[in-house]
Scaffold this active site. Structure first.
Site, short mmCIF file in Angstrom:
data_model
loop_
_atom_site.label_atom_id
_atom_site.label_comp_id
_atom_site.label_asym_id
_atom_site.label_seq_id
_atom_site.Cartn_x
_atom_site.Cartn_y
_atom_site.Cartn_z
CB ILE A 1 0.94 6.18 2.86
CG1 ILE A 1 2.42 6.49 3.10
CG2 ILE A 1 0.50 5.00 3.69
CD1 ILE A 1 2.69 7.14 4.44
CB CYS A 2 -2.92 3.38 -0.46
SG CYS A 2 -4.62 2.86 -0.60
CG LEU A 3 -3.36 4.26 6.65
CD1 LEU A 3 -3.60 2.75 6.78
CD2 LEU A 3 -2.22 4.68 7.55
CG PHE B 1 -5.84 5.99 -2.18
CD1 PHE B 1 -5.08 5.38 -3.16
CD2 PHE B 1 -5.28 7.00 -1.41
CE1 PHE B 1 -3.78 5.79 -3.37
CE2 PHE B 1 -3.97 7.39 -1.63
CZ PHE B 1 -3.22 6.80 -2.60
CG HIS C 1 -1.98 -1.06 1.15
ND1 HIS C 1 -2.63 -1.55 2.25
CD2 HIS C 1 -2.47 -1.76 0.09
CE1 HIS C 1 -3.47 -2.49 1.90
NE2 HIS C 1 -3.40 -2.64 0.58
#
Lengths: 397, 155
Positions: free
Chosen positions: B92-94, B148, B85
């Site tokens: 950052i894909c959070l 996202f 991620h």
């Protein structure tokens, strides 16, 4: 804050953002909003029982319809005013005036901040009464309705300045003069103190005043005086002496203090010692008295023992006597028995003789004497009996 | 920067100077809106053991109502951690870092660092997200503009 409904109270009900205040004391984390991390302002509680500043939770709900702490679904309708006690707690916290950075030194409880800004704080921006431009309250000239931005001439230099800046100008105005107290020279206010420190006309003391020169006069004459002043040459010596004396006095004082301390200590030991001696004396006296008492007791005991001894002797004597008496008594008893036996024998004899007298003369040969003889032979009569009757036996035989 | 956000960031800064969770370090902040933090993974995960990674925080005027922009950045001895991620450009894909999704104004710089720390700790895949190269090529976009789709509940 009268209605518990969040919709009715907008954050704008405050004249400024209370969340930006500076708190003087440490504030318990439990009194802080989890969003702004400052002490709660208008605390409101969610249906999931988390408490936030009204402004914070309102802003947060605009972005996400959930409780920032536990993420449970939430809407503006779900938040209610927190208990009054909480609002009171946070409103009592002490804060600096929001205009602290501008110069206001007031510290006050948070609940009074708005009143302070409205009425008292001199660093609040207000409208200029004349032109409406923003100025600080302290720059407003009392209640006058004049515009403080109008330029006027300085009272001293006639330079043009805005009313607003006049005070700061006067502090540095070169024409705003004051006369020297000594020489009367006119000098700008800002420089008068520096001038007075060097003014020739100023009355000064002789340099040797500290060692006793009584002279004082204008500064310009002090040089000529010091040349002729006898104390000028003596001054270094006198000053040295003074300092030495001061040193000695200090030392003396110190020594005296020490001496006093040691004397006190000594006196205390003396007292303790004398106390000990008295205590010892008392003890000895007690021991001696005790001894005396014991001795007299002993004597008494000795006397009584002697008495007892005597008594014992007497008793022994008595006992010996007693024994003898007992023996005698026993002998007497035995004699009495003998006599009784003899008496009995005599009675028998008498009875037999009477019987023979009644029977006639025939039996004369067998008289009472033969009966007695037989009895004697048979041991019927005891020794005494025999002795008694021995005369009779002899006469008969 | 709004006084509200500034106040909150000052408070966080004061707290940071009192101490941080293990494996999290404050690096510097050229200004209040821009912070850099270092994080280390504490367990012996072979992917990250012995390495330190640098996080770049940018705060908007609306912080903490709005999430900060958080990305990994390269620096001497600091690389972008491998994670399904985390794109190779540091993005950052959070969901936690997205306003209106996982972000909550209760979060702080320290709690974000801890979340990213645990995201690395739990990872076993030595790989980049799907379509990493294409994503990195379309540069020039603000992180804020990226939408996202948070579809992986395992991280």
């Amino acid at each position: 804050m009268s209605s518990p409904d969040a919709a009715a109270i907008r954050p704008s009900s405050h004249s400024f953002d209370l969340r930006s205040l500076t708190y003087i004391t440490h504030v318990d984390d439990n009194l802080c909003c989890p969003i702004c991390q400052s002490p709660l302002v208008d605390p409101f509680t969610t249906s999931c029982r988390h408490t936030f500043c009204l402004a914070c939770i309102t802003d947060a709900l605009k972005v996400s319809k959930s409780c920032p702490v536990d993420r449970s679904p939430l809407d503006t309708a779900d938040i209610k005013m927190a208990p009054v006690v909480l609002a009171n707690l946070v409103n009592d916290l002490t804060v600096l005036c929001p205009n602290h950075a501008l110069g206001c030194s007031a510290t006050l409880s948070r609940g009074n901040v708005e009143g302070h800004l409205k009425e008292d704080c001199q660093y609040v921006t207000v409208d200029c009464p004349g032109c409406g431009e923003k100025i600080m309250r302290k720059d407003r000239q009392g209640d006058s309705e004049d515009c403080v931005h109008v330029e006027e001439a300085c009272r001293y230099c006639s330079e043009k300045h805005r009313k607003l800046d006049m005070k700061s100008h006067e502090a540095v105005c070169s024409a705003f003069t004051s006369s020297c107290r000594h020489c009367g020279i006119e000098c700008p206010l800002s420089k008068i103190l520096a001038h007075e420190a060097t003014c020739d006309e100023a009355i000064v003391n002789c340099d040797s005043a500290s060692v006793g020169c009584p002279w004082h006069g204008p500064r310009k004459e002090s040089t000529t005086h010091s040349v002729s002043c006898p104390l000028t040459h003596l001054r270094p010596l006198l000053e040295e002496h003074n300092s030495r004396i001061a040193n000695l006095e200090r030392e003396n004082k110190l020594l005296r203090r020490r001496l006093e301390a040691s004397l006190t200590a000594r006196a205390q030991t003396d007292i303790i010692q004398s106390n000990t001696t008295t205590a010892l004396d008392n003890q000895t006296l007690r021991v001696l008295t005790e001894q005396e008492r014991i001795r007299s007791d002993m004597e008494r005991l000795y006397v009584s023992m002697q008495e007892l001894d005597m008594k014992q002797n007497t008793l022994a004597m008595f006992m010996g006597e007693n024994m003898r008496t007992q023996e005698e008594v026993a002998m007497i008893g035995a004699a009495v028995n003998n006599l009784q036996t003899q008496l009995h024998g005599l009675q028998l004899l008498t009875i037999r003789r009477q019987g023979m007298d009644q029977n006639g003369a025939g039996n004369r040969s067998d008289g009472p004497s033969s009966q007695v003889k037989r009895a004697a032979e048979n041991g019927v009569l005891g020794r005494a009996g025999r002795e008694c009757f021995s005369d009779m036996f002899e006469t008969r035989d | 920067m709004s006084t509200f956000a500034a106040k909150r960031l000052q408070k966080e800064m004061a707290k940071i100077h009192q101490g941080l969770a293990p494996g999290i370090f404050f690096v510097n902040s050229p200004n209040l809106q821009h912070w850099q933090m270092d994080i280390q993974v504490l367990d012996s995960n072979p992917l990250y053991a012995g390495k330190t990674f640098r996080l770049n925080f940018r705060f908007s005027n609306n912080y903490p109502i709005e999430a900060p922009e958080v990305t990994f950045i390269r620096a001497p001895d600091r690389e972008i951690p491998m994670h399904p991620h985390i794109y190779s450009n540091g993005i950052i894909c959070l969901d936690l870092l997205s306003s209106g999704n996982g972000w909550s104004p209760v979060q702080s710089v320290e709690s974000v660092c801890m979340s990213i720390q645990s995201m690395l700790t739990g990872n076993t895949k030595n790989e980049r997200p799907e379509g990493d190269e294409a994503f990195v090529l379309r540069e020039g976009r603000s992180v804020r503009d990226i939408r996202f789709v948070y579809d992986d509940p395992t991280v």
